[in-house]
Motif scaffolding. Sequence first.
Motif, short mmCIF file in Angstrom:
data_model
loop_
_atom_site.label_atom_id
_atom_site.label_comp_id
_atom_site.label_asym_id
_atom_site.label_seq_id
_atom_site.Cartn_x
_atom_site.Cartn_y
_atom_site.Cartn_z
N PRO A 198 9.22 49.57 8.89
CA PRO A 198 8.77 48.17 8.95
C PRO A 198 9.53 47.39 10.02
O PRO A 198 8.94 46.58 10.74
CB PRO A 198 9.08 47.62 7.57
N MET A 199 10.83 47.64 10.12
CA MET A 199 11.63 46.89 11.08
C MET A 199 11.18 47.20 12.52
O MET A 199 10.92 46.30 13.31
CB MET A 199 13.10 47.22 10.91
N ILE A 200 11.08 48.48 12.81
CA ILE A 200 10.67 48.88 14.16
C ILE A 200 9.25 48.37 14.45
O ILE A 200 8.97 47.84 15.54
CB ILE A 200 10.73 50.41 14.31
N GLY A 201 8.36 48.52 13.46
CA GLY A 201 6.99 48.05 13.64
C GLY A 201 6.97 46.56 13.95
O GLY A 201 6.26 46.10 14.85
N THR A 202 7.77 45.80 13.21
CA THR A 202 7.82 44.35 13.41
C THR A 202 8.32 44.01 14.81
O THR A 202 7.69 43.26 15.54
CB THR A 202 8.77 43.72 12.37
N LEU A 261 3.30 52.00 6.75
CA LEU A 261 4.20 50.86 6.94
C LEU A 261 4.19 50.41 8.39
O LEU A 261 4.21 49.21 8.68
CB LEU A 261 5.62 51.24 6.51
N THR A 262 4.14 51.35 9.32
CA THR A 262 4.06 51.00 10.73
C THR A 262 2.80 50.17 10.99
O THR A 262 2.87 49.09 11.60
CB THR A 262 4.03 52.27 11.59
N TRP A 289 10.37 40.52 8.00
CA TRP A 289 10.87 41.85 7.63
C TRP A 289 11.95 41.72 6.56
O TRP A 289 11.95 42.42 5.55
CB TRP A 289 11.42 42.56 8.86
N LEU A 290 12.87 40.79 6.81
CA LEU A 290 13.97 40.59 5.87
C LEU A 290 13.43 40.21 4.49
O LEU A 290 13.91 40.67 3.46
CB LEU A 290 14.88 39.49 6.39
N ILE A 323 6.48 47.28 1.25
CA ILE A 323 7.69 48.11 1.23
C ILE A 323 7.93 48.63 -0.18
O ILE A 323 8.23 49.80 -0.40
CB ILE A 323 8.91 47.32 1.75
N ASP A 324 7.76 47.74 -1.16
CA ASP A 324 7.91 48.17 -2.55
C ASP A 324 6.88 49.23 -2.91
O ASP A 324 7.16 50.17 -3.64
CB ASP A 324 7.76 46.97 -3.49
#
Lengths: 411, 260, 232
Positions: free
Chosen positions: B55-59, B134-135, B163-164, B199-200
Amino acid sequence: MSTRAFMALFWLMAWIPGISTEITVCDECSISSIAVAVEEANAGDTIRVSAGHYTVENLGITKPMTLIGEPGAILDGANTSYVLRLLSDSITIAGFEITNSGRSYTKDYAAIYVYDSKMVQVIENTVHDSFFGILMEKATQSVIRGNKVMGTATREDQSGNGIHLWHCEEIEITNNEVFGMRDGIYLEFVDESRISRNYSHNNVRYGLHFMFSNHDTYTDNTFQHNGAGVAVMFSKWIRMERNRFEENWGTASYGLLLKEIYDGEVLDNTFTENTLGIFVDGSARVNYSHNNFLQNGWAVKVSGGCYANVFTGNNFIGNSFDISYNSRMNDNTFNGNFWSSYSGYDLDKNGMGDVPYRPVKLFSYIVNRTPETIVLLRSLFVDMINFSEKVSPAFTPDDLIDDSPSMKRFK
Amino acid sequence: MIKILKYSFSDLMRSRWSFIYLGFYLILGFVLLFLNNDLSKGIITLMNVIVVLTPMIGTIFGVMYFYNSREFTELLLAQPVKRSVIFLGQYLGISLSLSLSLIIGLGLPFLAYGIFRSGEIANFIMLLISGTCLTFIFVALSINIALFNSNKIKGFGYAILMWLFFAVIYDALILLSMIVFEDYPLDNYALVASFLNPIDLSRILILLKLDISALLGYTGALFQRFFGTSSGLLYSLLMLTCWVAIPVMLLLNRSRSKDF
Amino acid sequence: MIAVKNIRKSYGRLTVLNDISFDVSGGGIYAVLGPNGSGKTTFLKILLGMVIPDGGKVLFQGQDISRSHGYRTQIGYLPQIARFPDNLSVSEIIHMIADIRNQPSKPEPLIALFGLDKFMDKKLGNLSGGTRQKVNIVLTFMFDTPVIVLDEPTAGLDPVSLIKLKELINTAKSSGKIVLITSHIMSLVEELSDEIIFLLEGDIYFKGALSELKIKTGSNDLEHSIAAILEP
């Protein structure tokens, strides 16, 4: 030697008093009823039953004798009462298929019922469609070996137990398979007995259930997929070795429940994928060594007053929670185990991690309080609060640490 | 659309960042397998990593690419091509190139360690599916944020905040609310709450694999039905698909009325 | 050919275009002029469908352009800032735009004209601004479109290339195309344009031939006419 001479010798031997006779029962034989054969047999005789379907209702055997069923020999209790009742010493029942004991809410009808006997042997029989399988009361020095007890129960009140012992001593229960009953193996007031290499699975309640049974040894058994796993209560000086507790899933399901157990040994057992590996409740002075806890929900849950239990040399691998406590008090030791979630290092290369391991996570405490929070398992936030609790314990026992966590998994 | 996808994809596949991302997964995969020498343990560790990292990289990639390619997007907009085609093409270009980095980066080490000859192949595929989902989800969400914020710095900030929120804050709020309302039946709430956060949702896919023994320890009938049968897996995957579809639709809708 | 009817556009409280209407029919060079922020680029972008107007409509060959994209095959557009995907090479971007437009294109003479041959395999990210602008010009002129829109086409160009660009524009004009151009370089506008559309505070202040503007403002050249408009 000619056949004729052999037969002559045979009959001669049969006449000599004290040497056992063999009576054959079959549809076309002179004796076609087992009850008649048992009636006519002398103490120590052997009755050999050929293949065939025999109706046997509540047959009491009161003399020492051996009953051997040849393959295909079926004893049918016609759903009335007990099938066989062994009421004398030195009876051997072997090789039968026994079915259709009666069912009752007041009497414990069983396929094989043993009462107040010594040296009874129940060997390699197959029991199905019966209320209780093998029921022993007040027996001593007896053997239950290689039997198969099958049931189809889905509710507790539909069935009795597979192998049920009450007030017995020195019994050997080996190589049996029990499934689809209420409890697979049930022992109450059974002392000095050995239970080994049995396979108890898919029973509605417990795979093995015993109470008030001291000085017993349980080895190499497999308990799998039982409704509530294995429950062991109010017993002393028991040894459990090399048993396997597998896939006991459910709310009140334990690989092994130890309630009020004192001075026991739990060694080399394997607990795989149980909701609760071991639930320890009010037990003291039990040693747990060299057990494998693999992918259980909770490997070990400790509740109530548990004192002086020692966990050492165990492998804790891939469990959702390693240890769970319901209080901040701890009087048990957890030293020298292998924890797969241990992330420390070993700079002095002595095989033990240099940083102590804290097996109780804050999150396990939260889940104890609010079970639904389990859906947050393995989330980043949960890892964060676990970490903060690790740094400064506030809710979990702060003296509960493994000072010498092993860096390598024990073989 | 295939053309747009093709070009933005081939552009991204040659960018330094794609290589860094690919390299990161290659190293991660090999190091994990080298240290553990055990496919299943490697997969467990990776699952924990992927749920947070993809998710972080995607964001970050989504926002970065969108802002950096703004002029190029304008060039495309002046061409006789439908807007939805342009945005969908670019979106798929980013998502696919990131997913490919993930799949190749993790696939090679696991292939080298014989994933096909082990029983872990299903878990590994599950890992790649949730990483890919997720990506796709977070690239779509971050492009949405970029579409609504012309200010680069602001957009970047919001994207990281998003993301956070999904990675940490959301779970914190859920946990707190559950503790506060622990006297009430919470199982429906717990499940619904985790369904509303991708994410969950992916984490639950992982739990279904790793922690089924623990999950079945809870009494709730809904829990039992959800986790005890294959319906849990099915619903989770379905919901993940919704989580891809909804931001993408939002993105297309927003792109239709956006000025460049 | 292009009919603009009552176009309005504002960004927040700032009104950029306020009820603008005009027609462009015959071929020729039309310069869209106005002070900074007068909505020149916004207007061109509305024409290209990149900015959605708040009201009014644009008819291209009698067809409303909103929600349509096919008409853009008729328009060549040179954007103000030439930025491309960094990792594509010059030849790739040329192929790509030709591929996306799905129209016949003749980039080779233009490449030769601007001396881009030696840059064909270079990545766009490594090119200078001027070179990128040349690529931009190639991309605009390589299609045979009846309408050409140029937003500040001279940015970063060297004098030699500027002359070549002017030639290109004049060639387009002589083949009967409509060229819409914005520029801050008044000499260029003066040299090229047939008609001027002057935007001021969201309105069309003036639309007509260059000579008319000079007469209206009483100045000799364009620069002074405009100065006269802005500072009466």
